[in-house]
Each structure stands twice: as C-alpha cells, then as structure tokens.
Design a protein around this motif. Structure first.
Motif, mmCIF file in Angstrom:
data_model
loop_
_atom_site.group_PDB
_atom_site.id
_atom_site.type_symbol
_atom_site.label_atom_id
_atom_site.label_comp_id
_atom_site.label_asym_id
_atom_site.label_seq_id
_atom_site.Cartn_x
_atom_site.Cartn_y
_atom_site.Cartn_z
ATOM 1 N N PRO A 278 0.797 -1.232 0.000
ATOM 2 C CA PRO A 278 0.000 0.000 0.000
ATOM 3 C C PRO A 278 0.828 1.279 0.000
ATOM 4 C CG PRO A 278 -0.911 -1.579 1.557
ATOM 5 C CD PRO A 278 0.404 -2.146 1.102
ATOM 6 N N LEU A 284 -2.647 2.932 -4.653
ATOM 7 C CA LEU A 284 -4.058 3.162 -4.365
ATOM 8 C C LEU A 284 -4.836 3.716 -5.554
ATOM 9 C CD1 LEU A 284 -4.174 4.647 -0.731
ATOM 10 C CD2 LEU A 284 -4.524 2.298 -1.469
ATOM 11 N N ALA A 287 -8.138 2.021 -6.139
ATOM 12 C CA ALA A 287 -9.038 2.298 -5.016
ATOM 13 C C ALA A 287 -9.572 3.728 -5.097
ATOM 14 C CB ALA A 287 -8.313 2.075 -3.692
ATOM 15 N N ALA A 301 -7.077 0.343 3.194
ATOM 16 C CA ALA A 301 -6.305 -0.642 2.435
ATOM 17 C C ALA A 301 -5.536 -1.541 3.384
ATOM 18 C CB ALA A 301 -5.327 0.056 1.486
ATOM 19 N N ILE A 322 -3.412 10.730 1.312
ATOM 20 C CA ILE A 322 -3.021 9.375 1.698
ATOM 21 C C ILE A 322 -2.184 9.493 2.968
ATOM 22 C CG2 ILE A 322 -1.764 7.286 1.036
ATOM 23 C CD1 ILE A 322 -2.307 8.035 -1.889
#
Length: 586
Positions: A278, A284, A287, A301, A322
């Motif tokens: 991740p 990501l 996602a 995640a 993030i």
C-alpha cells in the motif's frame, strides 16, 4: 578447493536432498549448461534465518525459498521448540496465505512437526497473518508459523515464526533456531509427504474456531457505537482481508463497506499490482478511482496478508490525502487518549511503543499528556516484546506502531493487525463525523497542539554489500569530533547514535554507549537543528529483506510552512553529500 569441484559437490548434495522434480530440474539444467556463477549464487550461500524468519524469491537453491528450505527450517524449528516445557502437548499453530506454494509449504511444515510428535493446530485455507499469533496465545501453543511474504512481489514467499509468547522471535532465539536448522538439514522420513497431514491424529483443524474467537475479541475491543453516515471503500490488495474485515465491521456494528472488486479476492499473481504494498507510489490508484465513482469519503487498504493498514481521505473535490504511517500513529494515539479521558482512566498507567525510526510526535504527545512512551529497534518483533516487558511493569500498553503502516491496538495480539487498525480508524472517523469534522481536520488540530512534524521516508536501491559498506564507512570516517558528518544541508548534527555491531556509539549518553541493543545491520541515527529553529532526526539503515538502504527523515517546527523546504534541502544533501549517489552510480 577449485570452484568447479565446490560447485559439483553442492549440486550433488542438493540433488541428494531435493525430491521436488521441478526444483531438481532447475539445478540439473543449470549444471548441464555450465552456469557456474548462477549455481554459486543459488547454492553457495544459504538463505539467512533471522528475526523475520525467511523470505526470498521462489526458486531452487539454498539462497531461495523452496520445498527443501522449508523442510530444513521446519525440522530445525521443531528441534528447538521441543526443548521448551510440554512442547509436544502444547503444540504449534500453522497457517498460510494465498501465494504460490503457501499451502504446500504449510503442509510440509506441519509434517515436520508431526514427525517429532507435536500436536499441530492447522489452519485450513487462506488466513490473515494476525490469526497465527492470536491462535498461539489463545491455544497456549509453544510457537507458530505463518507461510507468507506479506507485501513482497508475486515471485517471493516467506516463512514467519512466532515464539511461545505469541510474538515474533528476537535474539538470541533466532540464532538458536538457525543453529538447530543447520543441525537438521537431512530431510527426515516422510518429510515430503504433505498430502496426508490432515488425517494425522495429532493434526487438529482450528480454523473456524479461531476465526470465531478472533472476531469475538474484535467485538469486545470495539463495542458498537452510534452509527455515522460514512461512505467507505476498502481494498484487500488481492489478499486475505476481505472476509475478515467484512465480519469485523459486522460484529462492531459498523455499516457494510464498498470494495475494490478487481482486488477483492485472493490472487497470487497480483494482476493489478506489481508491488502489492500500500505504501508504493500509485498503489491506491484503483481504489481512488473506485472511491471517486461510488462517492466514498475514506479509503481503507490492507496489504495481502492483512497485518498492515493504510487509509486515505478525500479532502477536496479532486484531492485525496493518503495518510503516512506516522500520521496514522498520531491519529490512533489521539483516539486512545480521548478514550482514557472519557472513561477517567489514569494516564500515567498507560503506555505506547513505537520503532525508533517512527515519528517523534508520539513522544511529544506522551510528554504533554503524561503517558509512558518507549521506542525500540525497527520491527514488530522488538515492539511486541517491549510491550510484554512493559505489561510486567504494570502498564496498560494501548498502542504499538511502526512507520511502515504497522499498528497493534489489541492487548491480546502483540503484533501488527490491519483489521483492528481499520476498525479503530473508522470508529474515530465516525465520531468525528458526528461532530461535523473529519480525520484530516483532527490531524491538523493535533499538529497545532503538539507541534508540526513532517517526514520523508524513502530508500536508495543498493544490492551489492561492498557498496553498502562503502557508504556506511563514509558516514563513520569524517573530520569531526565524533567521526560522523557534522552537517546535513541546513542542519547541524548535534548527536549521533550508531546501533551497528562493532560500531556501537551514542554521543548523547555519558558513557557513549547506546541504550538500545545493537544489531548486525547498519543503522545510524542523527539528531540536530537548523539555525532557523527547526529540529531534525534521521535514521539511515540497511534493509534486512530487500536490496536497499533506507532512510527516515523527520523535521519538526512550530512553523508548518518551513517543514517541506527543510525536508527537501536535507534530502538533497543526503543524496549528494552523504550517500554520494552520483559517484556510486545509485
């Protein structure tokens, strides 16, 4: 001995031991083709068994992961564990992930223990890694093995060991097991028979029982609260998380989550992710695309074996934040602090533990709030054992974390667990949502209260050991009072701590000896300040599992606007002046 004779002997030994036709064929073809360098690389050096167990590329040879290596490791571990009290009766827990060969290697591991008379609690089918230490503790087992390579690429696999305390092994246990492996290299009778282990009277299926107990434990940790209207997308990175996290959400009263369907089911080839980590740049992307389409505010995640956790939050129409592991560490700490204050529990009896390369923000929070904080060497093996030590001293240890998105929030599991971390994150997000705010807004408040901390964690690819040694030798041979560099870009180095065997040094201690234990791998930490007032701390170390030199750089300041500038200046100086990437070809 001439090189060709040595290789001939190693090949003959391998072919005498190995009964797997595929890996035998690999070595035979290399021998027939005269690939002496490749044979030397495969057979001339044995994969090192350490505190992380074993992890490498799947192929024939002593330096890699294959049937023979697993059999030899299992025989050695069984021999070592058999010396512990009531070992055979207490038994071991064996689980596996979904990677190529994982099920087979779990079977070979089980066979080695059965051959020694151990009871084996066998997990059938794919499980997430935290279920193994959970089972070791719940069942009172003498140890556990999880066959997994965590977030490594598809061609890798590994063999992870837990001791009787349900924590990963640390020195000197790792050396004792390594010695036992070398004393048990000859495969025993029936060592290759992994097809009949499930019918053995000493092999007991505890899969459903331990899954049930695990989720009961999660439910007890996080009793249901008032629901919040949150839209959340989850990705399991082609791993084991989907089933476990869905059940965890259900038992804790949280609403169902949406999934990234392309990455939901276990797939050993990781078709959408060449590096199923991740933290990797772009990991990501799928996602985020899914979350944008379904209107999610948050992304959760888990890495493929579900022991690590990452989150992201939509903070603007086209912008996702993030979270770093250090940011999540501070967020989880704030969640726990709030719980203690809400329930009037004594803060001075509470403790948190982080790895020494993690952010110093947790230490600042401890100073401000009055709880106990300690740091350890890198890795949850050290963090988990430190938690057990603090428990004996009377502390309630509520948070374990490392910057590499590993978090432990259960007093029962002293290892990282991405499922409980996900639940804790969503509970905090739900609480904040009911207050008309968010996790990102909460993080900004934490910075204003405890200070601004910014990090840059990255690495230099560096496979050759002599090149690694040259870089670290350069860091220890300087014309300064300590022998280490005195300047890193805008920062003056004030203190140095070297936790490397043969170089142990801490300029901040009266006797110049470090408090933390030293290890074989290079690891140096530098502390200092800029004239403009910002503080920095940076650790540079060699990786134990990858051909990299890693660095962890943090700048703290009362003024948030200066942090990114100073981080960039320090990072550039590290590459150009300390590592000298242009000269070394990195």
């Amino acid at each position: 001995m001439p090189q060709s004779s040595r290789i001939d002997e190693l090949v003959a030994e391998w072919l005498r031991y190995d009964k797997n036709p595929e890996t035998r064929s690999e070595i035979e073809h290399l021998w027939d083709d005269g690939e002496w360098d490749e044979l030397d690389a495969r057979l001339g050096q044995r994969i090192e068994f350490g505190t992380a167990g074993l992890r490498a590329k799947m192929q024939a040879g002593y330096s890699s992961m294959n049937d023979l290596i697993v059999i030899q490791a299992a025989q050695g571990l069984a021999a070592h564990l058999s010396t512990l009290p009531d070992a055979l009766k207490r038994g071991v827990v064996v689980g596996h992930d979904h990677r190529h060969n994982s099920k087979r290697w779990a079977g070979l591991t089980t066979r080695a223990f059965l051959n020694r008379g151990f009871k084996v609690y066998s997990y059938r089918g794919v499980v997430h890694t935290p279920l193994v230490p959970f089972g070791v503790k719940k069942l009172g087992a003498v140890g556990g093995v999880m066959v997994t390579a965590s977030h490594n690429p598809a061609q890798d696999n590994g063999w992870k060991v837990y001791y009787e305390n349900a924590v990963q092994i640390i020195p000197p246990v790792d050396s004792a097991i390594a010695d036992a492996i070398l004393e048990n290299l000859e495969p025993e009778d029936e060592a290759w028979d992994c097809d009949t282990v499930r019918e053995h009277p000493l092999c007991e299926d505890k899969t459903n029982n331990m899954r049930y107990e695990y989720h009961n434990h999660v439910a007890a940790l996080f009793p249901p609260e008032e629901a919040a209207d949150l839209a959340i997308t989850h990705t399991s990175f082609h791993g084991s998380a989907d089933l476990s996290i869905a059940r965890a959400f259900a038992v804790t009263g949280l609403p169902p989550i949406m999934t990234v369907r392309q990455q939901r089911d276990p797939d050993p080839d990781f078709p959408t992710l060449p590096f199923p980590n991740p933290e990797e740049k772009g990991a990501l992307s799928l996602a985020i695309d899914t979350a944008n389409k379904n209107g999610s505010q948050y992304i959760l995640a888990n890495d493929p074996d579900s022991d690590r956790f990452l989150a992201a939050e939509k903070i603007d129409l086209n912008q996702w934040h993030i979270y770093t592991g250090d940011e999540l560490g501070a967020i989880f700490a704030s969640y726990i602090i709030e719980e203690y204050k809400r329930t009037n529990r004594p803060m001075d009896k509470m403790a948190m533990v982080a790895s020494t390369v993690s952010s110093k923000m947790l230490g600042a929070m401890a100073t401000a709030e009055g709880f106990h904080f300690e740091d350890t060497l890198t890795g949850f093996k050290y963090i988990g054992n430190k938690a057990l030590e603090l428990e004996k001293r009377g502390y309630a240890v509520e948070l374990l974390y490392e910057e590499a998105i590993g978090f432990g929030l259960s007093p029962f599991i002293r290892d990282k667990d991405g499922i409980t971390a996900a639940i804790a994150f969503v509970r905090l997000a739900a609480r904040l949502n009911r207050r008309n705010t968010s996790v990102f807004a909460q993080l900004q408040l934490l910075y204003k209260k405890y200070g601004f901390f910014g990090t840059r964690n990255s690495y230099f690819k560096c496979g050759a050991n002599d090149l690694k040694e040259k870089i670290f030798r350069g860091l220890r041979e300087n014309d300064s009072a300590t022998g280490y560099p005195a300047q890193l870009g805008p920062f003056e180095v004030e203190n140095v701590r070297d936790l490397t065997e043969g170089h142990a040094f801490d300029s901040n201690q009266p006797d110049k000896k470090p408090v933390l234990p030293v290890s074989a791998g290079n690891m140096i930490t530098f502390y200092g300040k800029a004239q403009s007032g910002e503080a920095f701390v940076m650790t540079i170390r060699t990786s134990g599992t990858e051909p990299k030199i890693k660095y962890y750089l943090e700048v703290s300041s009362k003024d948030q606007t200066t942090i990114d500038v100073k981080l960039t200046e320090a990072e550039n100086a590290l590459a150009s002046d300390w590592v000298k990437t242009s000269e070394l070809g990195l």
